[in-house]
Enzyme design. Structure first.
Site, short mmCIF file in Angstrom:
data_model
loop_
_atom_site.label_atom_id
_atom_site.label_comp_id
_atom_site.label_asym_id
_atom_site.label_seq_id
_atom_site.Cartn_x
_atom_site.Cartn_y
_atom_site.Cartn_z
N ASP A 123 0.84 -1.18 0.00
CA ASP A 123 0.00 0.00 0.00
C ASP A 123 0.89 1.25 0.00
OD1 ASP A 123 -2.79 1.02 0.47
OD2 ASP A 123 -1.79 1.92 2.20
N GLU A 127 1.49 0.24 -4.92
CA GLU A 127 1.00 1.52 -5.42
C GLU A 127 2.21 2.46 -5.51
OE1 GLU A 127 -3.45 2.29 -3.84
OE2 GLU A 127 -1.95 2.31 -2.27
#
Ligand code: CA
Length: 666
Positions: free
Chosen positions: A348, A377
């Site tokens: 993340d 990400e």
């Protein structure tokens, strides 16, 4: 975690830092790091041992408890200072079944109790760490358990799901709804003859499930499961223990461990790998986090005024560039890979971490199992004190050869921008996005026919190889595909929207890179238009499996599309050179039209040439292709990986909002 647009500002750190804050940041860098593998708790023949890392503490204690909460300590043990900033204590007995917490003396004050940062087993709500014998938590056959073998990340077809979304709805036919054990139940169905659960995953053909956070997170009250609390879980509490609300008994620390392993084992037995969504970039709490209560300040980055910096948009950001934090991340993913046999990790807000840490993560995991893959990400949700060139950004992925990043390029170009619900994309008739879709098709690698200056999101070929890109049009964040199509095509029929979804996913599943779909898209589920459903009730998030009957053709299209990809290595080239050589765009000028071929038995494919034409407009198009004995694979919203008729080439019609795929077998 949501990507938020932001303007990067380079902080003039030296000038802006207050003297004391700057001094404190420098002090953290000089803390000794401890790299032994006995942090916090070990049990051996000589007894139970603790070793807490807390270099600046003036004292440390262990409190022992008979149960996971609401009981008084049965013993308090003073810890003594040891090497490399650690504090130690021991007792001569194996204290299996007991619970413990730590407390440190910080500037004259004993801080609140904490289970530490390395609790591998915890009781209700993760308040106390537990002493359990991990050897007793293994399912039978665990020592021989192994995930699916894959040669490259882009051999995977990733299915992103949340435990509760997937099994909570009554139509799932699953007994252990919302639990790890939901993914251990064989042969479940929706009561109308269609498979659900693991059987559904096998039928669909995905290779890996990417499960939203499964470590112990903060927000769902494990002492009151009857309240049916829901959360995505991007609020980490104990990084190294499973979440209790997904177990059948959060108060028994062994149960969540056992049940998560049972889930992994059953998925593996069915040929499906398990990817963990990991969120080391921030913690749910600031001063009350387990990081802050064991080594105040150290694990976080700060602003010049000493406050927490906030690249996560959640109140703080961790400092991966500091040795003990870096080691924590590396050792934590190693632990999940070794103890739980996890096959992949999704980071993340990965760009909050530094490049060097991410490369060390990849190296450590590949040493355990070369089939493990890592993606993340490649952005932050706000600015960070970490210099841009050190961030594990999408734009820096060429410096991280073993890591892949999500392509927001293909996502936004196919379906329209994520910040504007009504915005359309290539597949829904908006012109001008052809070049950005092409960037997605070549996996953001350098290609002689692509002009990156026309790219909407990225202006250069950021990937060194197609294995560095994850292609998708929808995930848990933002409007999922069905809802996006409803909002951006308000006057269309559901049939037309389903057709657009097929075209969108056909582009994703045939592109170079690794495809990723969001659970339930294959049966055209929705989330009732809610774009940020992180704590929405089951009525929004749970997948209604009766849709599998109503949208049967949609499901069959997805299944066949996945079969096409898996059967054909031409869609899974592994180097930029291969893509540049074998993937040829045709010179078509009309808007919302892309035509290309993958030629010369690319990547060892049995097919000599594959022709793909995507028509995102609402009108039929005619495209001229070479004459030949073409086998029709996809046409007018239908697909069959084995072929469905023939075409002699020449002028071919491409139906509105659809993909035409043809194969030249020799
Ligand atoms: Ca929890």
């Amino acid at each position: 975690m949501k990507q938020r647009p932001f303007i990067v500002t380079m902080l003039a750190l030296g000038a802006a830092f207050s003297a004391s804050a700057k001094h404190q940041e420098t002090v953290y860098e000089h803390y000794p790091a401890y790299d032994g593998n006995d942090l916090e708790l070990t049990v051996d023949e000589k007894g139970t041992h603790w070793r807490l890392w807390s270099p600046a503490a003036d004292g440390a204690r262990v409190m022992l408890y008979p149960s996971d909460r609401n009981t008084a300590a049965v013993d308090t043990i003073e810890m003594t200072k040891s090497i490399d900033g650690t504090w130690i204590a021991s007792v001569p007995e194996k204290l299996y079944g007991s619970f413990y917490t730590f407390s440190i003396l910080d500037r004259g004050k004993w801080l609140a109790e904490t289970p530490g940062v390395w609790a591998k087993a915890v009781g209700t709500n993760g308040e106390r760490a537990a002493i359990i014998d991990f050897a007793t938590t293994n399912p039978s056959g665990w020592d021989k358990d192994r995930g699916p073998k894959i040669d490259h990340i882009n051999d995977a077809v990733i299915y992103e799901m949340h435990h509760r979304d997937f099994s909570q709805h009554p139509s799932s036919g699953i007994v252990n709804k919302g639990k790890f054990l939901a993914l251990t139940e064989p042969s479940t169905n929706n009561g109308m003859g269609e498979s659900t659960g693991i059987s559904h995953l096998k039928e669909l053909g995905v290779t890996h499930v990417h499960i939203l956070p499964s470590y112990d997170y903060n927000s769902v009250d494990e002492s009151n499961l009857a309240s049916n609390g829901y959360n995505w879980g991007y609020d980490p509490f104990n990084y190294n223990a499973p979440e209790g609300s997904y177990s059948t008994n959060p108060s028994d620390p062994s149960v969540r461990v056992k049940e998560m392993k049972e889930m992994v084992k059953n998925l593996h037995d069915n040929g499906i790998g398990v990817i963990m969504d990991v969120v080391y970039n921030h913690t749910a709490n600031n001063d009350d986090s387990n990081f802050s209560l064991t080594a105040p300040g150290y694990y976080y980055r700060h602003r010049p005024d000493g406050s927490y910096s906030d690249a996560s948009g959640c109140g703080n950001e961790t400092a991966s560039e500091r040795q003990q934090m870096r080691d924590f991340i590396i050792n934590s993913v190693r632990y999940w890979a070794e103890e739980y046999h996890i096959d992949g990790f999704r980071f993340d807000l990965m760009a909050i971490h530094d490049i060097e840490t991410m490369n060390l993560v990849a190296k450590a995991l590949k040493e355990i199992n070369p089939d493990i893959f890592i993606y993340g990400e490649g952005w932050t949700a706000g600015d960070s004190p970490l210099p841009v060139e050190q961030r594990a950004l999408k734009e820096n992925v060429s410096k991280m050869p073993q890591i892949a990043v999500f392509s927001d390029d293909i996502r936004d170009a196919i379906k329209g921008h994520y910040t504007d619900a009504s915005d359309r994309g290539f597949a829904t008739g908006k012109p001008g996005l052809e070049e950005t879709v092409k960037i997605g098709i070549v996996g953001a690698t350098a290609h002689p026919q692509i002009d990156y200056s026309k790219g909407n999101n990225s202006k250069f070929a950021y990937a060194s190889a197609p294995t560095q890109v994850i292609n998708y049009v929808s995930c848990h964040d933002d409007l999922m595909l069905t809802d996006k199509l409803r909002k951006s095509m308000p006057d269309a029929s559901e049939k037309e929207r389903q057709r657009a979804a097929r075209l969108a996913q056909t582009i994703v599943l045939t592109s170079q890179g690794t495809p990723f779909i969001f659970a339930g898209e294959e049966i055209f589920r929705d989330k009732k238009g809610i774009h940020n459903s992180y704590k929405s009730p089951d009525s929004i998030n749970a997948i209604d499996w009766s849709l599998k009957n109503y949208n049967k053709e949609q499901f069959e299209y997805y299944r066949e599309l996945i079969r096409l990809r898996k059967n054909h290595p031409a869609f899974r080239m592994t180097t930029a050179e291969q893509v540049a050589k074998h993937l040829k765009f045709d010179n078509v000028k009309e808007p919302n039209l892309i035509s290309y071929s993958i030629v010369d038995n690319a990547n060892g494919d049995e097919w000599k040439e594959i022709k793909l034409i995507f028509n995102g407009s609402d009108r039929a198009r005619t495209v001229k292709i070479p004459k030949g004995q073409w086998t029709v694979i996809a046409n007018d919203g239908k697909i069959n990986a084995s072929g469905m008729g023939v075409s002699s080439g020449g002028k071919v019609d491409v139906a509105p909002c659809s993909a035409l795929i043809l194969a030249l077998k020799k």
